[in-house]
Write a protein that holds these residues in place. Structure first.
Motif: not given
Length: 208
Positions: A5, A7-8, A201, A204
């Motif tokens: 992920d 972005k996370g 992901q 993401r």
């Protein structure tokens, strides 16, 4: 499943940045007494490589593949590890490969691409390192997109081609030793083109 992920990670990179800060302060080269065995040192370098790749991808929001700008990604961008500056290429080839002579490292180092070994959802601690290297090697040799036997031919990842010097006898003996005794010892080998798609992901990746 080895996908990230991004972005996370970009939104909350504090833990990763603290870890990279620790890597900058010390290393097996700078303070060998802190790394009493070869497994302690190798675990440090593997974890450092994987963390720096994650950091490097998160630094480039438009990146769709590490191969898009491979010279900067692998060769020209340098990081500080225990006071030394080195690129990802140098870390892999002049430190990990040169100092440890361990073919299984190719299935622990991850360059954020689809054809790489799957990135495990855990670090490589020294007390588990040998078990993990075996596990990741066996897993890679079982993946149909990494090693398979069809119509009398062994189809193998280009990792076995690029780093042929590290694999005595080649892909077939290595994978036979890691669970693929279904493949004949004398099977001819062809190589599977490497897929450099970013290991994000779904939805993401930073560019999405």
């Amino acid at each position: 499943e080895g996908l990230v992920d991004y972005k996370g990670l970009k939104a909350d990179r504090a833990d990763l940045e603290r870890y990279i800060g620790a890597l900058q302060k010390t290393s097996p080269h700078k303070e060998p007494d802190l790394f009493p065995t070869s497994d302690h040192a190798l675990a440090y370098w593997i974890n450092a490589y994987n963390a720096l790749v994650l950091y490097a991808v998160s630094e480039q929001p438009a990146l769709r593949s590490v191969h898009d700008d491979k010279n900067n990604f692998f060769y020209f961008t340098e990081y500080e590890l225990g006071g030394e500056t080195m690129s990802l290429y140098h870390l892999e080839n002049e430190v990990v490969r040169k100092e440890f002579k361990e073919p299984r490292i190719h299935f622990a180092l991850n360059c954020a691409s689809a054809s790489c070994p799957q990135l495990p959802a855990e670090a490589f601690p020294p007390e588990k390192l040998q078990e993990q290297l075996d596990r990741e090697s066996r897993a890679f040799c079982q993946r149909p997109d990494s090693f398979t036997y069809e119509n009398g031919v062994a189809m193998a990842s280009q990792i076995f081609e690029w780093y042929a010097d590290d694999f005595a006898g080649g892909a077939v003996p290595f994978c036979r030793a890691h669970g693929r005794d279904d493949v004949p010892e004398n099977a001819p080998v062809e190589f599977i083109p490497y897929d450099w798609t970013l290991t994000a992901q779904p939805g993401r990746a930073l560019f999405e």
